[in-house]
Design a protein around this motif. Structure first.
Motif, PDB file in Angstrom:
ATOM      1  N   LEU A   1      12.312  -5.386  10.430  1.00 25.51           N
ATOM      2  CA  LEU A   1      10.851  -5.481  10.576  1.00 25.51           C
ATOM      3  C   LEU A   1      11.261  -5.209   8.055  1.00 25.51           C
ATOM      4  CD1 LEU A   1      10.710  -2.056  11.741  1.00 25.51           C
ATOM      5  CD2 LEU A   1       9.509  -4.392  12.006  1.00 25.51           C
ATOM      6  N   ALA A   2      12.574  -5.272   7.862  1.00 27.46           N
ATOM      7  CA  ALA A   2      12.255  -5.409   6.129  1.00 27.46           C
ATOM      8  C   ALA A   2      12.191  -6.383   5.523  1.00 27.46           C
ATOM      9  CB  ALA A   2      14.219  -4.582   6.018  1.00 27.46           C
ATOM     10  N   GLY A   3      12.623  -7.149   6.341  1.00 24.45           N
ATOM     11  CA  GLY A   3      11.709  -8.778   4.747  1.00 24.45           C
ATOM     12  C   GLY A   3      10.294  -8.347   5.144  1.00 24.45           C
ATOM     13  N   VAL A   4      10.169  -8.557   6.136  1.00 23.20           N
ATOM     14  CA  VAL A   4       8.473  -8.864   7.031  1.00 23.20           C
ATOM     15  C   VAL A   4       7.744  -7.796   6.097  1.00 23.20           C
ATOM     16  CG1 VAL A   4       6.592  -8.923   8.508  1.00 23.20           C
ATOM     17  CG2 VAL A   4       9.034  -9.541   9.057  1.00 23.20           C
ATOM     18  N   TYR A   5       7.514  -6.636   6.696  1.00 26.75           N
ATOM     19  CA  TYR A   5       7.010  -5.024   5.790  1.00 26.75           C
ATOM     20  C   TYR A   5       6.894  -3.823   5.704  1.00 26.75           C
ATOM     21  CZ  TYR A   5       1.917  -3.473   4.829  1.00 26.75           C
ATOM     22  OH  TYR A   5       1.214  -3.227   4.566  1.00 26.75           O
ATOM     23  N   CYS A   6       7.173  -4.043   4.361  1.00 24.48           N
ATOM     24  CA  CYS A   6       8.561  -2.910   3.865  1.00 24.48           C
ATOM     25  C   CYS A   6       7.728  -1.324   4.025  1.00 24.48           C
ATOM     26  CB  CYS A   6       8.049  -2.834   2.028  1.00 24.48           C
ATOM     27  SG  CYS A   6       8.113  -1.054   1.696  1.00 24.48           S
ATOM     28  N   THR A  16       8.858   2.956   8.025  1.00 19.72           N
ATOM     29  CA  THR A  16       8.338   4.445   8.465  1.00 19.72           C
ATOM     30  C   THR A  16       8.367   4.535   9.552  1.00 19.72           C
ATOM     31  OG1 THR A  16       5.643   3.635   8.035  1.00 19.72           O
ATOM     32  CG2 THR A  16       6.075   4.270  10.163  1.00 19.72           C
ATOM     33  N   PHE A  17       9.437   3.689  10.473  1.00 19.94           N
ATOM     34  CA  PHE A  17      10.674   3.888  11.032  1.00 19.94           C
ATOM     35  C   PHE A  17      11.741   4.312  10.765  1.00 19.94           C
ATOM     36  CE2 PHE A  17      14.150   2.093  13.327  1.00 19.94           C
ATOM     37  CZ  PHE A  17      13.735   1.684  14.851  1.00 19.94           C
ATOM     38  N   ALA A  18      12.031   4.410   9.669  1.00 25.08           N
ATOM     39  CA  ALA A  18      13.444   4.873   8.676  1.00 25.08           C
ATOM     40  C   ALA A  18      12.901   6.023   8.699  1.00 25.08           C
ATOM     41  CB  ALA A  18      13.601   4.312   7.857  1.00 25.08           C
ATOM     42  N   MET A  19      12.155   6.280   7.719  1.00 25.77           N
ATOM     43  CA  MET A  19      11.588   8.072   8.301  1.00 25.77           C
ATOM     44  C   MET A  19      11.354   8.792   9.174  1.00 25.77           C
ATOM     45  SD  MET A  19      12.532   8.054   4.639  1.00 25.77           S
ATOM     46  CE  MET A  19      11.980   9.911   4.614  1.00 25.77           C
ATOM     47  N   ILE A  23       7.978   0.950  -8.080  1.00 31.30           N
ATOM     48  CA  ILE A  23       7.567  -0.763  -7.845  1.00 31.30           C
ATOM     49  C   ILE A  23       7.809  -0.991  -7.153  1.00 31.30           C
ATOM     50  CG2 ILE A  23       9.189  -0.852 -10.814  1.00 31.30           C
ATOM     51  CD1 ILE A  23      11.317  -1.964  -9.038  1.00 31.30           C
ATOM     52  N   ALA A  24       7.914  -0.765  -6.195  1.00 34.76           N
ATOM     53  CA  ALA A  24       7.756  -1.523  -4.959  1.00 34.76           C
ATOM     54  C   ALA A  24       7.214  -0.120  -3.818  1.00 34.76           C
ATOM     55  CB  ALA A  24       8.370  -1.886  -3.582  1.00 34.76           C
ATOM     56  N   PRO A  25       5.179  -0.502  -3.479  1.00 36.79           N
ATOM     57  CA  PRO A  25       4.416   0.372  -3.073  1.00 36.79           C
ATOM     58  C   PRO A  25       4.566   0.806  -1.937  1.00 36.79           C
ATOM     59  CG  PRO A  25       3.057  -1.056  -3.846  1.00 36.79           C
ATOM     60  CD  PRO A  25       4.275  -1.841  -4.342  1.00 36.79           C
ATOM     61  N   HIS A  26       4.932   2.356  -1.910  1.00 37.69           N
ATOM     62  CA  HIS A  26       4.727   2.777  -0.165  1.00 37.69           C
ATOM     63  C   HIS A  26       4.824   4.759  -0.564  1.00 37.69           C
ATOM     64  CE1 HIS A  26       8.608   3.959  -1.766  1.00 37.69           C
ATOM     65  NE2 HIS A  26       8.871   4.841  -0.855  1.00 37.69           N
ATOM     66  N   ASP A  27       4.048   5.420   0.771  1.00 36.19           N
ATOM     67  CA  ASP A  27       3.903   6.455   0.836  1.00 36.19           C
ATOM     68  C   ASP A  27       4.921   7.422   0.128  1.00 36.19           C
ATOM     69  OD1 ASP A  27       3.055   9.329   1.439  1.00 36.19           O
ATOM     70  OD2 ASP A  27       2.835   8.351   3.541  1.00 36.19           O
ATOM     71  N   THR A  48       0.556  -0.895   0.003  1.00 33.39           N
ATOM     72  CA  THR A  48       0.481  -0.400  -0.027  1.00 33.39           C
ATOM     73  C   THR A  48       0.826   1.082  -0.165  1.00 33.39           C
ATOM     74  OG1 THR A  48      -1.903   1.352   1.444  1.00 33.39           O
ATOM     75  CG2 THR A  48      -0.177   0.050   2.510  1.00 33.39           C
ATOM     76  N   ASP A  49       0.150   2.239  -0.569  1.00 35.43           N
ATOM     77  CA  ASP A  49       1.218   4.207  -0.635  1.00 35.43           C
ATOM     78  C   ASP A  49       0.414   4.478   0.747  1.00 35.43           C
ATOM     79  OD1 ASP A  49      -1.459   4.311  -1.840  1.00 35.43           O
ATOM     80  OD2 ASP A  49      -0.249   5.567  -3.369  1.00 35.43           O
ATOM     81  N   ASP A  50      -0.289   4.081   1.476  1.00 32.55           N
ATOM     82  CA  ASP A  50      -0.795   4.923   2.491  1.00 32.55           C
ATOM     83  C   ASP A  50       0.329   3.662   3.733  1.00 32.55           C
ATOM     84  OD1 ASP A  50      -2.577   6.646   1.480  1.00 32.55           O
ATOM     85  OD2 ASP A  50      -4.498   4.880   1.415  1.00 32.55           O
TER      86      ASP A  50
END
Length: 378
Positions: free
Chosen positions: A76-81, A86-89, A201-205, A34-36
């Motif tokens: 986190l990264a391998g489980v849910y982008c 969100t954590f990184a930003m 190509i990999a959806p995120h906000d 999702t991009d939300d």
């Protein structure tokens, strides 16, 4: 490479693994790509005290240290982008305030960032300013009581959901026409808007942010006028190694999937794990994964110990881990054969997600320049 970790760090890594498995994986299944940014995800991460790792103790945090940040991102990264981004930003948007904020700014922003009450982003990149930060054209013109900000930022992660954006803009000074300053721009400010939501190509906000005669009060300036470049580079230095950690998380999942599939997939009367061609792939993948993890953990330990050649170590970790992870994911897909390119499969998702890590927060090529410069000019 857990031999590099203390007992407390190994325990924390396991806690992160359990959290990702028990709390984040179900949310990944529920919301999908999702991009939300689901509010339920933010609350889960806040309840787990993860955001407190990104702010100092005096503002309710647990102190900003690289190793815990890396261990969180690895799990986190391998489980849910979406969770990893969100954590990184939250970290990238918080750290400039940690570095250069005054007491009032830290109290006003960091307490709420650490609790997850508000989300942040880091607005540096522009259409004509990617690796070349000095090419930024956004301008902040000084006026009574603050600055009038104009410009466009591109590829800003979590930009739609963010409540604040640490934004870098030109503020020319005598003798330095390219001087940058860092401003905390708040969502409520007139003239600040999401100009366009972007599809990766990999959806995120992911968005473009526009500033049109946006007034930013002087109390939202971080440090002094002209400190922006220093703040931006120190922030990237701190979080660059954690990009390598995220790559480790993705590579670990891809590697585990390859081993499992190779044991189960039967061709020519036996599991493909029994064929030398597959065994050589697995051997290379395991070796590269261990080497990447060693570089990432070493860089994080050096940062936390304030050791020598920290910038070089961070660039080495980011460069090698992201490149190795891409190779590992690619070989895992090869082992999966046709099933690896099926939309919706784990390895297909990881193949798309790993690609951006070789670009953001400094491309592989930029990391090589940083490493070489430290060797030849240091």
């Amino acid at each position: 490479m857990d031999i590099l970790l203390s007992a407390d760090q190994r325990r924390f890594k396991e806690e992160c693994r359990i959290f990702a498995e028990n709390e984040i994986a179900p949310l990944a299944a529920k919301y999908g790509e999702t991009d939300d940014i689901p509010g339920e995800l933010v609350r889960a991460m806040a309840d787990a005290q993860l955001f407190r790792l990104l702010v100092p103790e005096e503002t309710g945090g647990r102190g900003v240290k690289s190793m815990p940040i890396c261990l969180v991102r690895e799990q986190l990264a391998g489980v849910y982008c979406v969770a990893d981004v969100t954590f990184a930003m939250q970290g990238l948007g918080s750290y400039p305030i940690v570095l250069a904020g005054n007491g009032e700014q830290k109290a006003r922003f960091l307490t709420r960032l650490g609790s997850g009450e508000i989300l942040s982003t880091y607005a540096l990149t522009e259409p004509e300013a990617g690796s070349d930060v000095s090419a930024i054209t956004s301008r902040a013109r000084e006026t009574d009581g603050g600055f009038v900000l104009n410009g466009l930022k591109r590829f800003i992660s979590n930009g739609n959901a963010a409540d604040i954006a640490v934004t870098f803009a030109k503020t020319p000074l005598p003798g330095n026409a390219r001087a940058l300053s860092a401003l905390v721009v708040e969502k409520r400010m007139e003239g600040f808007r999401v100009h366009k939501r972007l599809k990766a190509i990999a959806p995120h906000d992911l968005v473009e942010l526009e500033f049109a005669d946006c007034f930013v009060p002087r109390e939202n300036l971080l440090g002094s006028v002209g400190d922006g470049m220093k703040i931006a580079l120190k922030t990237l230095d701190r979080f660059r190694v954690s990009v390598g950690a995220a790559a480790l998380g993705i590579a670990q999942v891809a590697f585990g999937a390859a081993v499992d599939y190779a044991k189960q997939r039967v061709q020519f009367g036996r599991p493909i794990a029994g064929f030398q061609g597959t065994q050589f792939k697995l051997a290379d993948m395991a070796t590269e994964l261990d080497a990447a993890r060693a570089l990432v953990y070493r860089a994080a330990l050096l940062q936390d110990a304030k050791g020598d050649n920290i910038t070089r170590a961070a660039s080495m970790a980011k460069m090698y881990a992201t490149e190795a992870a891409f190779r590992i994911v690619d070989q895992s897909l090869q082992i999966h054969g046709g099933m690896g390119v099926m939309a919706g499969s784990t390895i297909e998702r990881l193949y798309r997600e790993i690609r951006a890590l070789r670009i953001y927060e400094g491309t592989t090529e930029i990391q090589k320049l940083i490493i070489a410069k430290s060797l030849t000019e240091g």
